[in-house]
Design a protein around this motif. Structure first.
Motif, PDB file in Angstrom:
ATOM      1  N   LYS A   1     -25.784  45.375  84.150  1.00 56.25           N
ATOM      2  CA  LYS A   1     -24.969  45.710  83.060  1.00 56.25           C
ATOM      3  C   LYS A   1     -25.817  45.266  81.649  1.00 56.25           C
TER       4      LYS A   1
ATOM      5  N   ARG B   1     -21.211  48.050  73.894  1.00 56.62           N
ATOM      6  CA  ARG B   1     -20.628  47.891  75.258  1.00 56.62           C
ATOM      7  C   ARG B   1     -20.389  49.373  75.942  1.00 56.62           C
ATOM      8  N   ASP B   2     -20.078  50.024  75.144  1.00 54.54           N
ATOM      9  CA  ASP B   2     -19.609  51.604  75.441  1.00 54.54           C
ATOM     10  C   ASP B   2     -20.878  52.469  75.814  1.00 54.54           C
ATOM     11  N   GLN B   3     -22.157  51.603  75.414  1.00 52.48           N
ATOM     12  CA  GLN B   3     -23.302  52.866  75.548  1.00 52.48           C
ATOM     13  C   GLN B   3     -24.612  51.691  75.568  1.00 52.48           C
ATOM     14  N   HIS B   4     -24.441  50.675  76.740  1.00 51.49           N
ATOM     15  CA  HIS B   4     -25.329  49.575  76.716  1.00 51.49           C
ATOM     16  C   HIS B   4     -26.788  49.990  77.223  1.00 51.49           C
TER      17      HIS B   4
ATOM     18  N   SER C   1     -23.037  42.171  71.256  1.00 50.89           N
ATOM     19  CA  SER C   1     -23.274  43.383  70.157  1.00 50.89           C
ATOM     20  C   SER C   1     -24.934  43.519  70.359  1.00 50.89           C
TER      21      SER C   1
ATOM     22  N   THR D   1     -25.451  61.163  83.116  1.00 51.36           N
ATOM     23  CA  THR D   1     -24.433  60.790  81.956  1.00 51.36           C
ATOM     24  C   THR D   1     -22.949  61.443  82.179  1.00 51.36           C
TER      25      THR D   1
ATOM     26  N   SER E   1     -20.576  56.060  82.508  1.00 54.54           N
ATOM     27  CA  SER E   1     -19.704  56.096  81.127  1.00 54.54           C
ATOM     28  C   SER E   1     -20.630  55.315  79.915  1.00 54.54           C
ATOM     29  N   ALA E   2     -21.265  54.367  80.276  1.00 54.47           N
ATOM     30  CA  ALA E   2     -21.918  53.730  79.314  1.00 54.47           C
ATOM     31  C   ALA E   2     -23.668  54.192  79.100  1.00 54.47           C
TER      32      ALA E   2
ATOM     33  N   ARG F   1     -27.976  45.272  78.480  1.00 53.03           N
ATOM     34  CA  ARG F   1     -28.280  46.147  77.343  1.00 53.03           C
ATOM     35  C   ARG F   1     -29.846  46.654  77.574  1.00 53.03           C
TER      36      ARG F   1
ATOM     37  N   HIS G   1     -26.867  50.215  85.248  1.00 57.47           N
ATOM     38  CA  HIS G   1     -25.696  50.615  84.753  1.00 57.47           C
ATOM     39  C   HIS G   1     -24.409  49.773  85.132  1.00 57.47           C
TER      40      HIS G   1
END
Length: 947
Positions: free
Chosen positions: A802, A687-690, A655, A818, A822-823, A804, A798
């Motif tokens: 992966k 996780r969905d927008q790192h 997070s 984008t 997806s993230a 942040r 991405h």
């Protein structure tokens, strides 16, 4: 430089020879920048005639002084000097001669240039003049500090006997001297040579087989650490430690790959013989030093760790000439236990120094509320090496929370800590034989706070957090030591034990007797005089003193018959007879020797007290560390209250949620300048927008937003509250930053090459637990090249690492990604256009910016109006057509210099300056009344306001 006529000539025999001193003009009272030229008249050190520089001599002096002899034969003193110098070829030799340290030959040339003191000469050696300069012993620390800062090492050579003792060995014997200490950047202990609020580390790199280890210690505090390292992490580890001196095994130094990894540290690295890094000998040295039969209690050390730690220990014994300092047992820093921050990131984030190398304005400067040197060093060390261990971080946060929630305890404890001296450094000096009475007083005053602190803690809380509970236990019990030192030491403490006067009256009856004799000699003589008057009945009897007889009893000749057998005749003079007695002779001897005896006794008492302190050095060191711990925790709590910081929530997941985060340094700068308040922003790298793609114009705050989130992570994992409304952070293992532009011309690297090297490091080393902030990747090359590189970097972050990440860019084309990543979440810095101006809101919002507003920023920077107008024309042309064709049309149709030459000067709102000038030409200020002048001003204002 020394000026003619400003010399001060002094003669003295206290050191066995006469000397002359010539002071710089304006420094005659203080003796600073003094150079001493010796004329050795004592046969124990006869080295030939002196040479005084011509500019320092009056004509009479120059004529009277003998000229130097041209003698190729070595004098005894010069033979001694060369012997000692040959044993210390890499150091400047401070050669003690009475009250001065002298330097000769090349040492003198280098020191004179570095210290800006006069270089002179004295005598000859092998037909050449002997270059010489010198500094006074009492001011040596200030000169040493300047030499050390300029990278010199200094061997301090002291006289180990007096000239009188030397003469006992023969009339031509030279005074014995020896090096008592090697002063190097990493082995300093004196307060005058150290920064009170920073550690001074000595580091060593060793290799055993394919394994490497780094060890570092602070001689001034006793801190001692070891860590296994990989080749790729060497630079980051050294950047974290920031050693003042760095030792490396010769076999490692000779390896090309190690040199490449240590590029930024090679200039400071000192290659040492491989024998110094032998792990078997190192293990034995460590056991001997800590008086243990096994090192298992300290940790499970690898051979490379032992080699590095042992090398440091050997080097310390070498530089301290056999004196064993007090050191903590070596502490292992395990892999993955701290947040790794590479050198570029550390520099970009300005954690402990700004980009210009200054302390003022860095993060540490802004958050430091500590009141002791030890607490400040703990804060700096923890900020430089944040933890990556959830339990350790929460232990620190719990300690800060206690003081955050208890204002009275925090205030009371900080008031007590303000009176705490630097026990750690005082203890270190005492254990290496360089301490003084003030260091004993520091131990006394620091330990005396123990009971007060323990009482405050017991009244505030029944259960302390683990960190504070341990610190409370480490305070220990020191009542006996404090009582001993309070009884022994007076309130007025000299700097050096040799000055005397620091032992309290009543502590030693024998010393009190000698001090009484020394200080009350006249009163005692007067008392004896009164006794003899009463016994003899001679009211005119007097006890007098001269340099021939010393103390004697004198009566007039007519009273001589009244003197009894106890009085021994010494001399008869006109109208007077002089006597002595056994009692008077004993008292006179006692008085004459009392001063020296008192000093000797005080030195013995000082040594005894130092020995008692040294016996308890381990417990005293724990107490000092505990005081520093309390200072650190209360200071961070004070900061949190003052700056509205909140406790972060650290988790084991990935997070990253920050609500209304702020940049601590920028916010403080704005508050001090009064230029407005800081605009807080959210950041959510779940996780969905790192991966956030941040676009927007320059000056809108992209770099500040990137940095503030990285700094919040550093603060949180160091155990500090953070500038935000709320923060929930998954542990970060590595922090990477690529912000700003710089070159490295010394290594042949352009700005773009530096950018690419740093980006490569990030992409190769980042993991999904890392935090990455990247700003303007690819802007240092051609547009399409840069866009392509930035595009590929976004995809790699991405899909592969992966991590942040926050990726700031002016390439708006990247927002197209984008659609398939997806993230990847597009965000932009919000702006508002108002009446032709652009207002930067410094807010981050969802979506992408549609333009960069670069020309607006150029206007704010003050580019000439024709350049701004031309840039707007070029931009409109490029935006209307295909780029290559548009460029051709620009060259053909819009020549820059023609446009600039033909365009009339433009005023603020588009009115030509020529109209304003024509109007001004018609106005004669001397002919105007005040009302007419005001009306003329209004007419000019109206003219300028036309569209």
């Amino acid at each position: 430089m020394i000026k003619a006529g400003c010399g001060i000539r002094a003669q003295g025999q206290n050191t066995g020879f006469a000397y002359k001193s010539y002071f710089s003009k304006g420094d005659c009272r203080s003796g600073l920048n003094m150079v001493c030229f010796w004329n050795m008249t004592d046969t124990a050190e006869n080295t030939g005639a002196e040479t005084v520089p011509a500019q320092a001599q009056s004509p009479a002096t120059a004529a009277a002084e003998p000229r130097p002899k041209s003698d190729t034969k070595l004098t005894p003193m010069m033979a001694q000097y060369l012997s000692i110098k040959n044993a210390n070829p890499d150091s400047l030799l401070f050669y003690r001669m009475g009250d001065f340290y002298e330097l000769f030959f090349d040492d003198a040339v280098q020191a004179a240039a570095a210290l800006d003191i006069t270089l002179t000469k004295r005598g000859k050696h092998q037909g050449e003049d002997i270059k010489m300069c010198g500094v006074p012993v009492h001011a040596a620390d200030s000169y040493l500090a300047r030499l050390i800062r300029k990278g010199f090492r200094v061997a301090v050579c002291e006289q180990t006997e007096s000239p009188a003792e030397a003469k006992k060995r023969g009339s031509k014997s030279v005074v014995a001297r020896d090096v008592v200490r090697l002063v190097t950047p990493g082995t300093l202990t004196e307060d005058s040579l150290l920064e009170a609020r920073s550690n001074n580390y000595l580091a060593a790199l060793a290799g055993v087989g394919r394994m490497m280890a780094l060890s570092w210690l602070d001689l001034s505090t006793g801190e001692f650490n070891v860590q296994m390292v990989q080749e790729g992490g060497l630079a980051a580890s050294l950047a974290r430690i920031a050693p003042s001196e760095f030792l490396i095994a010769q076999k490692l130094y000779d390896q090309d790959n190690i040199q490449a990894a240590l590029t930024d540290w090679l200039d400071d690295a000192i290659a040492q013989p491989d024998s110094l890094f032998d792990s078997i000998n190192a293990e034995r040295r460590l056991k001997d030093h800590f008086s243990v039969s096994s090192l298992d209690a300290f940790g499970d050390f690898q051979r490379a760790e032992l080699a590095a730690a042992g090398a440091l220990l050997d080097y310390i014994h070498l530089t301290q000439v056999g004196k064993a300092p007090r050191l903590n047992p070596p502490r292992q820093v395990s892999s993955g236990s701290i947040l790794e921050i590479d050198q570029a990131t550390r520099r970009n984030l300005e954690l402990t120094r700004t980009l210009s190398g200054e302390y003022r304005g860095c993060l540490l400067d802004v958050i430091d509320r500590t009141v002791t040197g030890g607490g400040a060093r703990v804060l700096a060390a923890r900020l430089a090496a944040p933890l990556a261990d959830l339990t350790g971080i929460n232990n620190r946060l719990n300690a800060v929370t206690l003081f955050h929630d208890n204002a009275m305890l925090r205030h009371d404890l900080r008031d007590v800590l303000r009176g705490s001296p630097d026990i750690q450094r005082a203890l270190s000096r005492l254990t290496v034989g360089r301490g003084g009475p003030r260091d004993l007083a520091a131990i006394r005053d620091g330990l005396s706070l123990t009971n007060r602190i323990r009482a405050l803690l017991s009244h505030a809380s029944d259960t302390l957090p683990d960190l504070l509970a341990k610190a409370s236990d480490d305070l220990g019990l020191h009542d006996m030591m404090v009582d001993e030192l309070e009884q022994a030491l007076s309130d007025d403490m000299p700097l050096n034990a040799r000055d005397g006067g620091f032992i309290q009256t009543g502590y030693s009856p024998a010393l009190d007797h000698q001090k009484n004799l020394r200080d009350e000699g006249r009163r005692l003589i007067a008392g004896l005089e009164g006794q003899y008057r009463q016994e003899t009945g001679v009211d005119t009897l007097k006890i007098k003193h001269n340099n021939v007889l010393g103390y004697f009893i004198e009566v007039t000749a007519k009273n001589a018959d009244a003197m009894g057998d106890v009085f021994i005749h010494r001399q008869s003079v006109s109208n007077a007879v002089r006597y002595s007695t056994v009692a008077l002779a004993d008292l006179a001897r006692d008085i004459s020797e009392a001063g020296d005896k008192a000093l000797a006794m005080e030195q013995e008492l000082f040594d005894s007290l130092v020995a008692k302190v040294t016996e308890q050095s381990g417990a005293i060191a724990l107490n000092a560390a505990a005081l520093a711990e309390f200072d650190w925790a209360t200071a961070l709590a004070e900061l949190a209250i003052e700056q509205r910081f909140v406790r972060p929530q650290l988790t084991d997941d990935l997070s990253f949620e920050i609500e209304q985060g702020r940049h601590a340094v920028v916010e403080t700068a704005l508050a001090k300048s009064g230029e407005g308040s800081f605009v807080a922003n959210d950041c959510n790298l779940g996780r969905d927008q790192h991966l956030w793609l941040v676009t927007g114009p320059n000056m809108a705050g992209k770099s500040t937003f990137l940095r503030q989130n990285a700094l919040i992570v550093v603060l949180a994992q160091s155990g500090c509250f953070v500038p935000a409304e709320n923060a929930r952070l998954g542990l970060v293992d590595r922090l990477f930053s690529r912000v700003g532009a710089s070159d490295d011309l010394a290594r042949g690297r352009s700005t773009f090459m530096v950018e690419m090297v740093e980006t490569a490091t990030i992409l190769n080393q980042a993991t999904e637990r890392s935090l990455v902030i990247l700003d303007e990747i690819g802007r240092g090359t051609a547009t399409f090249d840069g866009l392509s590189i930035a595009w590929a970097c976004v995809e790699h972050l991405h899909e592969v690492t992966k991590a942040r990440a926050l990726f700031a860019t002016h390439y708006h084309e990247l927002t197209a990604l984008t659609q398939r990543l997806s993230a990847l979440a597009p965000h932009c810095m919000l702006v508002k256009e108002w009446q032709g101006d652009v207002v930067f809101l410094h807010e981050v919002g969802a979506g992408a910016a549609d333009r960069s507003y670069g020309i607006h920023v150029a206007r704010l920077a003050g580019l000439p109006s024709p350049v701004i107008a031309r840039a707007e024309d070029v931009l409109h042309t490029l935006e209307r057509g295909e780029q290559s064709g548009a460029v051709t049309r620009l060259i053909d149709d819009l020549p820059l210099f023609q446009a600039a030459a033909s365009a009339p000067p433009v005023a603020a709102k588009g009115v030509s300056v020529s109209e304003v000038e024509e109007t001004l030409e018609t106005i004669n200020p001397d002919d105007l009344t005040p009302r007419e002048a005001l009306e003329a001003l209004y007419s000019l204002k109206a003219l300028l306001s036309k569209a």
